[in-house]
Scaffold this motif. Structure first.
Motif, PDB file in Angstrom:
ATOM      1  N   UNK A   1       2.326 -22.837 -18.607  1.00  0.00           N
ATOM      2  CA  UNK A   1       2.092 -22.017 -17.403  1.00  0.00           C
ATOM      3  C   UNK A   1       2.618 -22.725 -16.166  1.00  0.00           C
ATOM      4  N   UNK A   2       3.042 -21.922 -15.191  1.00  0.00           N
ATOM      5  CA  UNK A   2       3.430 -22.451 -13.885  1.00  0.00           C
ATOM      6  C   UNK A   2       2.623 -21.717 -12.813  1.00  0.00           C
ATOM      7  N   UNK A   3       2.006 -22.488 -11.937  1.00  0.00           N
ATOM      8  CA  UNK A   3       1.292 -21.895 -10.800  1.00  0.00           C
ATOM      9  C   UNK A   3       2.238 -21.938  -9.612  1.00  0.00           C
ATOM     10  N   UNK A   4       2.606 -20.774  -9.137  1.00  0.00           N
ATOM     11  CA  UNK A   4       3.596 -20.671  -8.057  1.00  0.00           C
ATOM     12  C   UNK A   4       2.883 -20.508  -6.711  1.00  0.00           C
ATOM     13  N   UNK A   5       3.486 -21.134  -5.696  1.00  0.00           N
ATOM     14  CA  UNK A   5       2.870 -21.128  -4.370  1.00  0.00           C
ATOM     15  C   UNK A   5       3.622 -20.189  -3.453  1.00  0.00           C
ATOM     16  N   UNK A   6       2.934 -19.175  -2.975  1.00  0.00           N
ATOM     17  CA  UNK A   6       3.581 -18.238  -2.063  1.00  0.00           C
ATOM     18  C   UNK A   6       2.734 -18.087  -0.801  1.00  0.00           C
ATOM     19  N   UNK A   7       3.110 -17.127   0.011  1.00  0.00           N
ATOM     20  CA  UNK A   7       2.497 -17.042   1.325  1.00  0.00           C
ATOM     21  C   UNK A   7       1.982 -15.637   1.645  1.00  0.00           C
ATOM     22  N   UNK A   8       0.695 -15.540   1.857  1.00  0.00           N
ATOM     23  CA  UNK A   8       0.138 -14.268   2.319  1.00  0.00           C
ATOM     24  C   UNK A   8       0.431 -14.064   3.788  1.00  0.00           C
ATOM     25  N   UNK A   9       0.662 -15.184   4.494  1.00  0.00           N
ATOM     26  CA  UNK A   9       0.932 -15.104   5.927  1.00  0.00           C
ATOM     27  C   UNK A   9       2.296 -14.492   6.216  1.00  0.00           C
ATOM     28  N   UNK A  10       3.307 -14.838   5.416  1.00  0.00           N
ATOM     29  CA  UNK A  10       4.680 -14.440   5.763  1.00  0.00           C
ATOM     30  C   UNK A  10       5.242 -13.321   4.902  1.00  0.00           C
ATOM     31  N   UNK A  11       4.593 -13.024   3.769  1.00  0.00           N
ATOM     32  CA  UNK A  11       5.273 -12.123   2.827  1.00  0.00           C
ATOM     33  C   UNK A  11       5.108 -10.635   3.177  1.00  0.00           C
ATOM     34  N   UNK A  12       3.985 -10.289   3.810  1.00  0.00           N
ATOM     35  CA  UNK A  12       3.741  -8.857   4.056  1.00  0.00           C
ATOM     36  C   UNK A  12       4.459  -8.339   5.292  1.00  0.00           C
ATOM     37  N   UNK A  13       4.831  -9.244   6.204  1.00  0.00           N
ATOM     38  CA  UNK A  13       5.467  -8.799   7.440  1.00  0.00           C
ATOM     39  C   UNK A  13       4.481  -8.028   8.311  1.00  0.00           C
ATOM     40  N   UNK A  14       5.004  -7.227   9.224  1.00  0.00           N
ATOM     41  CA  UNK A  14       4.139  -6.435  10.109  1.00  0.00           C
ATOM     42  C   UNK A  14       3.603  -5.247   9.307  1.00  0.00           C
ATOM     43  N   UNK A  15       2.298  -5.146   9.186  1.00  0.00           N
ATOM     44  CA  UNK A  15       1.705  -4.008   8.479  1.00  0.00           C
ATOM     45  C   UNK A  15       0.447  -3.577   9.219  1.00  0.00           C
ATOM     46  N   UNK A  16       0.123  -2.277   9.089  1.00  0.00           N
ATOM     47  CA  UNK A  16      -1.107  -1.771   9.716  1.00  0.00           C
ATOM     48  C   UNK A  16      -2.290  -1.913   8.774  1.00  0.00           C
ATOM     49  N   UNK A  17      -2.028  -2.269   7.522  1.00  0.00           N
ATOM     50  CA  UNK A  17      -3.123  -2.342   6.547  1.00  0.00           C
ATOM     51  C   UNK A  17      -3.794  -3.706   6.680  1.00  0.00           C
ATOM     52  N   UNK A  18      -4.958  -3.727   7.315  1.00  0.00           N
ATOM     53  CA  UNK A  18      -5.688  -4.976   7.570  1.00  0.00           C
ATOM     54  C   UNK A  18      -7.141  -4.818   7.122  1.00  0.00           C
ATOM     55  N   UNK A  19      -7.687  -5.732   6.336  1.00  0.00           N
ATOM     56  CA  UNK A  19      -6.983  -6.845   5.716  1.00  0.00           C
ATOM     57  C   UNK A  19      -5.992  -6.337   4.675  1.00  0.00           C
ATOM     58  N   UNK A  20      -4.966  -7.127   4.400  1.00  0.00           N
ATOM     59  CA  UNK A  20      -3.849  -6.685   3.564  1.00  0.00           C
ATOM     60  C   UNK A  20      -4.085  -7.049   2.096  1.00  0.00           C
ATOM     61  N   UNK A  21      -4.133  -6.038   1.210  1.00  0.00           N
ATOM     62  CA  UNK A  21      -4.236  -6.346  -0.226  1.00  0.00           C
ATOM     63  C   UNK A  21      -2.846  -6.568  -0.830  1.00  0.00           C
ATOM     64  N   UNK A  22      -2.825  -7.056  -2.047  1.00  0.00           N
ATOM     65  CA  UNK A  22      -1.565  -7.376  -2.730  1.00  0.00           C
ATOM     66  C   UNK A  22      -0.752  -6.129  -3.019  1.00  0.00           C
ATOM     67  N   UNK A  23      -1.370  -4.946  -2.988  1.00  0.00           N
ATOM     68  CA  UNK A  23      -0.654  -3.695  -3.285  1.00  0.00           C
ATOM     69  C   UNK A  23       0.267  -3.271  -2.146  1.00  0.00           C
ATOM     70  N   UNK A  24       0.101  -3.854  -0.952  1.00  0.00           N
ATOM     71  CA  UNK A  24       1.020  -3.548   0.146  1.00  0.00           C
ATOM     72  C   UNK A  24       2.373  -4.207  -0.165  1.00  0.00           C
ATOM     73  N   UNK A  25       3.446  -3.414  -0.045  1.00  0.00           N
ATOM     74  CA  UNK A  25       4.773  -3.934  -0.404  1.00  0.00           C
ATOM     75  C   UNK A  25       5.168  -5.069   0.527  1.00  0.00           C
ATOM     76  N   UNK A  26       5.769  -6.100  -0.045  1.00  0.00           N
ATOM     77  CA  UNK A  26       6.261  -7.223   0.770  1.00  0.00           C
ATOM     78  C   UNK A  26       7.395  -6.743   1.660  1.00  0.00           C
ATOM     79  N   UNK A  27       7.351  -7.142   2.938  1.00  0.00           N
ATOM     80  CA  UNK A  27       8.440  -6.812   3.884  1.00  0.00           C
ATOM     81  C   UNK A  27       8.524  -7.961   4.878  1.00  0.00           C
ATOM     82  N   UNK A  28       8.934  -9.131   4.393  1.00  0.00           N
ATOM     83  CA  UNK A  28       8.879 -10.320   5.258  1.00  0.00           C
ATOM     84  C   UNK A  28       9.813 -10.232   6.462  1.00  0.00           C
ATOM     85  N   UNK A  29       9.387 -10.832   7.559  1.00  0.00           N
ATOM     86  CA  UNK A  29      10.219 -10.890   8.768  1.00  0.00           C
ATOM     87  C   UNK A  29      11.066 -12.165   8.743  1.00  0.00           C
TER      88      UNK A  29
END
Ligand SMILES: NC(=O)c1ccc[n+]([C@@H]2O[C@H](COP(=O)([O-])OP(=O)(O)OC[C@H]3O[C@@H](n4cnc5c(N)ncnc54)[C@H](O)[C@@H]3O)[C@@H](O)[C@H]2O)c1
Length: 315
Positions: free
Chosen positions: A115-143
């Motif tokens: 197994x590999x545990x990968x490190x990603x970012x909830x801060x940067x991956x969702x981009x600007x979204x109105x869905x707050x708090x943001x669940x993983x189902x929101x499509x990534x749209x990084x800025x």
């Protein structure tokens, strides 16, 4: 368990290395020391960790190190994580975060890792979204290009599952803070501001101080990594945070509350908001709670006090 930790001389990676060693695991570390520090591994090396100084962009070197370590689980933290550098030089950012991640995935597979545990970012991956708090189902749209390369790395992890049969779990962190974060670095506003409190200098706030983030203490991030390694069926990606977002001005209040007698409260200087920075990031952490059994144990006040204390002690 045998573990390989990339970026293990860095802030988060070295805290994970220590936790693995403390429970009796065998640990090998890969790091090019570009932002990490060998001092972060002082205790780990004394406790038997093996250190390989190498760049994850060098596929042969990563494979050789992984074959020597024969890890069951790889924790992948090595990354280019400077948002401004990612915007100035997106190709370099991708060479580390995308190609480097592919090299680590291939090395993990070639050396028989489960197994590999990968490190990603909830801060940067969702981009600007109105869905707050943001669940993983929101499509990534990084800025930022950094968020984009992290999304790409996530997709390669999913690919490694399909094509190579390597289990991967991606954790998307909020803004992580705590002991060993570099107060002179580019990221890590709590470390930077805590450093200013101790040096008596004033912090610069970019924007008006109302920008909000989920600030998560590093011990909680370590706990999430151990849970992800132990999860019976790999799931995710998972947001990993406290589920509570705080403004920069609230941070400054928490840092001031941790001041010792004789340390003057911070008086921030304000400057224009920076390109690629979001106004708000707030993570929905219910999936990690339900599937990983994760919940953050450290609130901002307690975590900031521990961070200031560690910086004051030089630890
Ligand atoms: N700190 C945060 O708030 C935060 C939030 C979300 C995600 N992350 C992710 O967590 C991980 C660790 O970040 P950190 O905060 O500990 O930062 P860090 O800079 O302390 O750690 C990164 C480590 O990777 C090493 N590294 C960088 N490029 C490398 C390369 N080409 N080859 C080998 N090693 C290399 C660095 O020397 C360093 O030790 C990163 O993947 C980052 O994107 C961090």
């Amino acid at each position: 368990m045998r573990a390989l930790v990339t970026g293990g001389a860095g802030f988060i990676g070295s805290n994970v290395v220590d936790a693995l060693l403390a429970r009796g695991d065998e640990v090998a570390v890969v790091d090019d020391l570009s932002t990490g520090r060998i001092e972060n591994l002082e205790g780990a090396l004394a406790a038997g960790a093996i250190f390989h100084q190498l760049d994850i962009r060098d596929a042969d070197a990563v494979t050789t190190a992984s074959e020597a370590a024969r890890p069951e689980v790889v924790f992948h933290f090595a990354a280019q994580m400077d948002v401004r550098r990612s915007l100035a030089d997106p190709a370099f950012d991708a060479s580390v975060n995308v190609v480097g991640t592919i090299n680590v995935l291939e090395a993990a597979h070639a050396s028989g890792a489960r197994r590999l545990i990968n490190t990603s970012t909830g801060g940067a991956i969702y981009g600007e979204t109105d869905v707050m708090p943001t669940p993983e189902t929101v499509a990534a749209a990084p800025v930022s290009a950094y968020g984009q390369s992290k999304q790409c790395a996530e997709l390669y992890c999913a690919w490694a599952g399909r094509a190579r049969g390597l289990e991967t779990v991606t954790l998307r962190y909020g803004n992580v803070y705590g002991p060993r974060q570099d107060p002179g670095g580019e990221a890590g506003v709590i470390a930077i501001f805590a450093g200013r409190l101790l040096s008596g200098e004033q912090p610069t706030v970019y924007g008006d101080g109302s920008a909000r983030r989920d600030y998560t203490f590093v011990d909680d991030i370590v706990a999430a990594n151990l849970l992800a390694a132990a999860q019976s069926m790999p799931g995710g990606p998972y947001n990993v945070g406290t589920g509570i977002d705080s403004s920069v001005l609230e941070l400054i209040e928490a840092i001031d509350a941790a001041a010792a007698p004789g340390e003057a409260p911070l008086k921030p200087e304000f400057a224009a908001a920076r390109e690629g920075e979001l106004q708000r990031s707030s993570l929905d952490v219910s999936l990690a709670r339900d599937e990983l059994g994760f919940s953050a144990a450290t609130d901002l006040k307690k975590g900031v006090a521990a961070t200031v204390e560690a910086l004051r002690d030089g630890s």
